[in-house]
Design a protein around this motif. Structure first.
Motif, PDB file in Angstrom:
ATOM      1  N   LYS A 628       0.721  -1.173  -0.076  1.00 37.25           N
ATOM      2  CA  LYS A 628      -0.132   0.099   0.054  1.00 37.25           C
ATOM      3  C   LYS A 628       0.851   1.210   0.133  1.00 37.25           C
ATOM      4  N   LYS A 629       1.797   1.351   0.744  1.00 40.19           N
ATOM      5  CA  LYS A 629       2.902   2.649   0.905  1.00 40.19           C
ATOM      6  C   LYS A 629       4.047   2.141   1.331  1.00 40.19           C
ATOM      7  N   ILE A 630       5.049   2.950   0.987  1.00 40.38           N
ATOM      8  CA  ILE A 630       6.476   2.670   1.456  1.00 40.38           C
ATOM      9  C   ILE A 630       6.963   4.046   1.934  1.00 40.38           C
ATOM     10  N   TYR A 631       7.188   4.082   3.299  1.00 41.63           N
ATOM     11  CA  TYR A 631       7.984   5.184   3.805  1.00 41.63           C
ATOM     12  C   TYR A 631       9.474   5.323   3.771  1.00 41.63           C
ATOM     13  N   SER A 632      10.299   6.081   3.183  1.00 41.17           N
ATOM     14  CA  SER A 632      11.604   5.876   3.069  1.00 41.17           C
ATOM     15  C   SER A 632      12.355   7.190   3.455  1.00 41.17           C
ATOM     16  N   ALA A 633      13.525   7.051   3.863  1.00 41.56           N
ATOM     17  CA  ALA A 633      14.328   8.292   4.376  1.00 41.56           C
ATOM     18  C   ALA A 633      15.737   8.100   3.971  1.00 41.56           C
ATOM     19  N   GLY A 670      18.039 -25.624 -17.133  1.00 36.96           N
ATOM     20  CA  GLY A 670      19.085 -24.525 -17.964  1.00 36.96           C
ATOM     21  C   GLY A 670      18.052 -23.747 -19.097  1.00 36.96           C
ATOM     22  N   VAL A 671      16.895 -24.010 -19.188  1.00 37.54           N
ATOM     23  CA  VAL A 671      16.097 -23.150 -20.176  1.00 37.54           C
ATOM     24  C   VAL A 671      15.091 -22.208 -19.591  1.00 37.54           C
ATOM     25  N   MET A 672      15.274 -20.986 -19.992  1.00 42.50           N
ATOM     26  CA  MET A 672      14.326 -20.121 -19.514  1.00 42.50           C
ATOM     27  C   MET A 672      12.885 -20.306 -20.112  1.00 42.50           C
ATOM     28  N   LYS A 673      11.829 -20.225 -19.328  1.00 43.82           N
ATOM     29  CA  LYS A 673      10.708 -20.566 -19.725  1.00 43.82           C
ATOM     30  C   LYS A 673       9.826 -19.295 -19.975  1.00 43.82           C
ATOM     31  N   ASN A 674      10.129 -18.389 -19.410  1.00 41.98           N
ATOM     32  CA  ASN A 674       9.364 -17.092 -19.648  1.00 41.98           C
ATOM     33  C   ASN A 674      10.047 -15.914 -19.914  1.00 41.98           C
ATOM     34  N   PRO A 675      10.668 -15.569 -21.224  1.00 47.61           N
ATOM     35  CA  PRO A 675      11.700 -14.728 -21.669  1.00 47.61           C
ATOM     36  C   PRO A 675      10.846 -13.572 -22.408  1.00 47.61           C
ATOM     37  N   GLY A 676       9.896 -12.828 -21.548  1.00 49.23           N
ATOM     38  CA  GLY A 676       9.192 -11.889 -22.141  1.00 49.23           C
ATOM     39  C   GLY A 676       8.173 -11.045 -21.264  1.00 49.23           C
ATOM     40  N   PHE A 677       7.636  -9.813 -21.469  1.00 42.65           N
ATOM     41  CA  PHE A 677       6.734  -9.211 -20.707  1.00 42.65           C
ATOM     42  C   PHE A 677       5.480  -9.803 -20.379  1.00 42.65           C
ATOM     43  N   THR A 678       5.376 -10.710 -21.177  1.00 42.17           N
ATOM     44  CA  THR A 678       3.802 -11.572 -21.208  1.00 42.17           C
ATOM     45  C   THR A 678       3.997 -12.329 -19.886  1.00 42.17           C
ATOM     46  N   ASP A 679       4.748 -13.148 -19.611  1.00 40.56           N
ATOM     47  CA  ASP A 679       5.006 -14.154 -18.450  1.00 40.56           C
ATOM     48  C   ASP A 679       5.735 -13.828 -17.517  1.00 40.56           C
ATOM     49  N   TYR A 680       6.792 -12.701 -17.616  1.00 42.72           N
ATOM     50  CA  TYR A 680       7.703 -12.191 -16.496  1.00 42.72           C
ATOM     51  C   TYR A 680       6.900 -11.019 -16.091  1.00 42.72           C
ATOM     52  N   ILE A 681       6.395 -11.135 -14.857  1.00 37.95           N
ATOM     53  CA  ILE A 681       5.398 -10.048 -14.487  1.00 37.95           C
ATOM     54  C   ILE A 681       6.410  -8.970 -13.586  1.00 37.95           C
ATOM     55  N   VAL A 682       6.127  -7.709 -14.033  1.00 33.36           N
ATOM     56  CA  VAL A 682       7.008  -6.648 -13.257  1.00 33.36           C
ATOM     57  C   VAL A 682       5.774  -5.962 -12.768  1.00 33.36           C
ATOM     58  N   ALA A 683       5.929  -4.866 -11.881  1.00 26.72           N
ATOM     59  CA  ALA A 683       5.200  -4.075 -11.233  1.00 26.72           C
ATOM     60  C   ALA A 683       4.963  -2.915 -12.368  1.00 26.72           C
ATOM     61  N   THR A 684       3.806  -2.436 -12.588  1.00 25.90           N
ATOM     62  CA  THR A 684       3.367  -1.389 -13.548  1.00 25.90           C
ATOM     63  C   THR A 684       2.862  -0.039 -12.762  1.00 25.90           C
ATOM     64  N   SER A 685       2.251   0.757 -13.425  1.00 28.70           N
ATOM     65  CA  SER A 685       1.775   2.010 -12.767  1.00 28.70           C
ATOM     66  C   SER A 685       0.805   1.527 -11.868  1.00 28.70           C
ATOM     67  N   CYS A 686       0.100   0.518 -12.381  1.00 30.77           N
ATOM     68  CA  CYS A 686      -1.418   0.248 -11.597  1.00 30.77           C
ATOM     69  C   CYS A 686      -0.647  -0.727 -10.153  1.00 30.77           C
ATOM     70  N   ASP A 687       0.218  -0.791 -10.053  1.00 29.25           N
ATOM     71  CA  ASP A 687       1.158  -1.558  -8.660  1.00 29.25           C
ATOM     72  C   ASP A 687       1.722  -0.544  -7.944  1.00 29.25           C
ATOM     73  N   THR A 688       1.815   0.416  -8.407  1.00 23.90           N
ATOM     74  CA  THR A 688       2.679   1.448  -7.645  1.00 23.90           C
ATOM     75  C   THR A 688       2.001   1.909  -6.195  1.00 23.90           C
ATOM     76  N   PRO A 689       3.134   1.758  -5.235  1.00 19.93           N
ATOM     77  CA  PRO A 689       2.673   2.167  -3.985  1.00 19.93           C
ATOM     78  C   PRO A 689       2.476   3.757  -3.630  1.00 19.93           C
ATOM     79  N   GLU A 690       1.966   4.220  -2.578  1.00 19.98           N
ATOM     80  CA  GLU A 690       2.014   5.729  -2.011  1.00 19.98           C
ATOM     81  C   GLU A 690       3.297   5.592  -1.819  1.00 19.98           C
ATOM     82  N   TYR A 691       4.149   6.769  -1.807  1.00 21.74           N
ATOM     83  CA  TYR A 691       5.171   7.088  -1.714  1.00 21.74           C
ATOM     84  C   TYR A 691       5.338   8.148  -0.572  1.00 21.74           C
ATOM     85  N   ASP A 692       6.327   7.857   0.435  1.00 19.76           N
ATOM     86  CA  ASP A 692       6.613   9.148   1.674  1.00 19.76           C
ATOM     87  C   ASP A 692       7.900   8.997   1.439  1.00 19.76           C
TER      88      ASP A 692
END
Length: 751
Positions: A628-633, A670-692
């Motif tokens: 939900k939120k990350i507080y960082s200093a 030894g073989v990569m099974k998800n070499p692309g953005f379809t199956d390798y999931i990264v955080a997007t703008s929709c997953d961005t937490p609130e920042y402080d």
């Protein structure tokens, strides 16, 4: 964002707009694949389909029949060396006898257009003999020849002290790969000239690494090769070492065909063959006395290096130095290993070997605090390093440390002490807070001290415009803007008068790699060194024009009483007086001391610090983890540009959170099974937490305008904070990254 200290400078400390903002926002920036050259050819790499195989025969007779076919290049065609010069020099530019990982480059096919290069590559028949391979570090480490590098830190007597501790905790942790996910894939263009020289246009963080590789593969001397950095669409470490391989392939193809050759990877090829964050295994033990004082730390830390060593020895060293965490502990023993497997080689990634061990030690610190019955933040405050205390390598912290203040800031802002009152959004969800802290050695440190230098060249033209060339690169982090601010401050020159160029290795000295959060300190100081004599001439001329002995220099103007003249006017007079208006600067990092035999000494010139608190919600029915939120200093010394620093913080936090929660690269046998953005999931703008985000400015005397390093710090400890928040929320102690729903549900006993 909050900051302390009122800024009284003209340019440094101001949130000045990025100098490269317009061309990127308007789509005018020319990236590596945007460049065009007459009669350009296109190259594509042919790659091994096995984790380990002997190359028996290459038949390209079918491809050769096509009129668009130009050349098939193999290792036997290399005029120079087939060893890529990076640390241990064990990685061949092109595999010849044995390919050591799936998708290793075996040959380069050159054709008249990109489409045909790809199509014709499918017609080349390569006969392989599959060989036994190793994909497990615990099996690999049993053979000495599979250990690329190892280190040890011995401080006090940890094994004897652990027996005396009232509270002892020991656990094992693992982390997975992380893919850099830069938007611009790897790209390079080699352009051979009729005079026998060779230019390579490369998307790179480290142009001089590319220079070394191109000289090695072609056999050309350095003065016949130049590397020109193109506008670089993201790096995060993924444009540090491996662009040298891509650039060397393009250079070789151009050198052989005597034509410009472009090599641009597609996303799958980039995923399969380029470097990653190292997977890791950590076994960590902490011991504390009855008062909650940490007495000892024992660590075994192993990185999965992949098939070749590349930068693993350096990545491992940084992780080793930071393995005990930012704590004052009298007895420390760390042993670490970078181990070979027949998988994609790993290299630099933002944080450089430290996020993996930070996840382990910050998780265990939390668990130890719970075992003792202390609040996790109180426990940290009791044990952190501070001024005049010693790190795990026995380095005394002399100044520039704001760690205690950072912890107190995030504690207050997050209402940490009231965390038991947090309300989840639904009955099937649980909410919690978790904390973590980190320290980060700025620069290359003692292990890389021979590369820790930087050069700059400043030329002031007749019209008072300024051109600056440095050896470190802009890759999206805002270096061009920050360095422009430093130059403007030193010269009292308007920002709009200054232009910094992308790196051309023929125009500036080798300044080492753009890594380790070192650009602001190293290139910033080099610019100041170049600007000092120019400043003296300009200021003396301004005094002469004003007819005064005293003046104020501010915002690009020189003021004495009622008189006010501009920088442009002063430069015009400097030219009229035939003063020298160009200078070079050179800066060498302060000395460090470190003994590899026992890991004692000053590992880094200075440290930056962070404190983080994650606010998470866990769905106990699905295992879904929502940050939900990350507080960082942060304490990064003087903040040169608050807006860009805030952007670095947000980006680093999100990248660390994404690694902790989502990113799950699967390599099976030894073989990569998800070499692309379809199956390798990264955080997007929709997953961005609130920042402080907050900054505490603890001046570093040797830094440009008292600045330290920023870029990597925000990512390092995020995973630990998220993990500890999950424990606080639903009581499960996660021991691996990423913390995907299946793992959480399994820990909860629901699957």
């Amino acid at each position: 964002m909050s900051r302390k200290k009122e800024n009284k400078l003209s340019f440094v400390g101001k949130g000045i707009e990025r100098v490269d903002a317009d061309i990127k926002l308007e789509g005018k920036a020319l990236y590596g694949d945007d460049l065009d050259f007459a009669k350009m050819l296109y190259g594509v790499c042919l790659r091994s389909p096995y984790p380990k195989a002997r190359i028996k025969k290459i038949d390209f007779s079918e491809a050769q029949k096509d009129p668009d076919f130009v050349k098939l290049i193999t290792a036997k065609d290399i005029p120079g060396s087939n060893k890529w010069p990076v640390v241990n020099d064990d990685y061949p530019f092109l595999a010849w006898d044995i390919a050591e990982f799936h998708s290793q480059a075996v040959a380069i096919l050159v054709a008249k257009n990109r489409f045909k290069a790809n199509e014709l590559s499918k017609k080349v028949k390569i006969e392989y003999e599959e060989l036994d391979f190793i994909d497990d570090i615990h099996k690999s480490i049993t053979k000495k020849e599979n250990i690329f590098s190892s280190y040890v830190i011995k401080k006090g007597d940890a094994f004897n002290e652990i027996k005396k501790c009232k509270y002892v905790i020991e656990k094992e942790f693992t982390t997975n790969y992380q893919v850099h996910c830069y938007l611009e894939p790897q790209v390079a263009t080699g352009v051979f000239a009729t005079d026998g020289t060779l230019a390579v246009y490369s998307s790179t963080q480290c142009p001089f690494y590319v220079l070394d590789a191109v000289c090695a593969i072609t056999g050309l001397s350095s003065n016949k090769v130049k590397i020109i950095q193109t506008v670089t669409g993201g790096g995060f470490g993924g444009k540090e070492d491996v662009p040298a391989l891509v650039g060397a392939h393009a250079a070789l193809a151009s050198f052989i065909t005597k034509s410009p050759v472009r090599i641009c990877y597609d996303r799958e090829e980039d995923f399969r063959s380029m470097s990653k964050r190292h997977p890791s295994y950590s076994k960590v033990t902490y011991g504390a006395d009855e008062n909650g004082k940490l007495k000892c730390c024992i660590v075994k830390y192993i990185l999965d290096a992949g098939a070749y060593s590349t930068l693993s020895p350096i990545v491992l060293w940084r992780g080793t130095v930071h393995a005990a965490g930012p704590y004052s502990i009298d007895n420390v023993y760390v042993e670490s290993y970078a181990v070979k497997t027949n998988k994609v080689p790993c290299g630099a990634f933002r944080g450089f070997g430290q996020p993996q061990i930070s996840f382990a030690q910050e998780s265990l610190i939390d668990d130890l605090a719970e075992k003792i019955g202390m609040d996790p933040i109180d426990f940290r405050l009791k044990n952190i390093i501070d001024k005049n205390k010693l790190t795990s390598t026995s380095q005394k912290i002399k100044d520039s440390i704001g760690l205690k203040e950072l912890i107190e800031i995030v504690r207050k802002k997050s209402d940490w002490d009231k965390r038991k009152n947090l309300k989840p959004s639904a009955n099937n969800k649980r909410r919690g807070l978790g904390c973590s802290i980190a320290y980060y050695g700025v620069g290359l440190g003692a292990k890389g001290r021979y590369l820790d230098r930087a050069g700059a060249y400043i030329n002031i033209y007749r019209d008072a415009t300024v051109n600056i060339t440095v050896g470190n690169t802009e890759m999206g982090q805002g270096a061009l803007t920050v360095l422009t601010q430093i130059a403007a401050e030193t010269l009292n020159c308007p920002i709009n008068n200054i232009k910094l160029d992308e790196v051309d290795t023929s125009k500036v000295p080798d300044s080492g790699p753009t890594v380790a959060s070192r650009t602001t300190v190293m290139s910033g100081n080099a610019i100041i060194e170049a600007a000092k004599p120019l400043r003296e001439r300009i200021f003396k001329t301004a005094l002469k024009i004003l007819g005064s002995k005293d003046m104020i220099a501010k915002d690009g103007f020189f003021i004495s009483g009622a008189k006010k003249i501009s920088f442009n006017e002063v430069v015009k007079q400097c030219w009229a007086d035939r003063l020298k208006m160009s200078e070079q600067g050179w800066y060498v990092s302060p000395p460090t001391t470190y003994d590899l035999k026992d890991g004692k000494g000053d590992a880094y010139i200075v440290y930056s610090y962070s404190a983080n608190i994650a606010d998470v919600e866990v769905d106990i029915e699905t295992g879904f983890l929502d940050v939900k939120k990350i507080y960082s200093a942060f304490d990064v010394g003087k903040v040169v540009n608050p807006v860009l620093a805030l952007g670095q913080a947000h980006g680093g936090i999100l990248q660390g959170m994404s690694w902790a929660v989502y990113e799950n690269l699967v390599i099976d046998r030894g073989v990569m099974k998800n070499p692309g953005f379809t199956d390798y999931i990264v955080a997007t703008s929709c997953d961005t937490p609130e920042y402080d985000v907050s900054f505490v400015e603890k001046d570093y005397a040797e830094g440009p305008y008292k600045a330290k390093g920023m870029g990597e710090l925000p990512l390092i400890a995020v995973a630990g904070a998220v993990r500890n928040a999950v424990k606080n929320a639903c009581g499960v102690e996660m021991d691996s990254v990423p913390m995907i729903p299946e793992k959480i549900l399994k820990k909860m006993g629901r699957i």
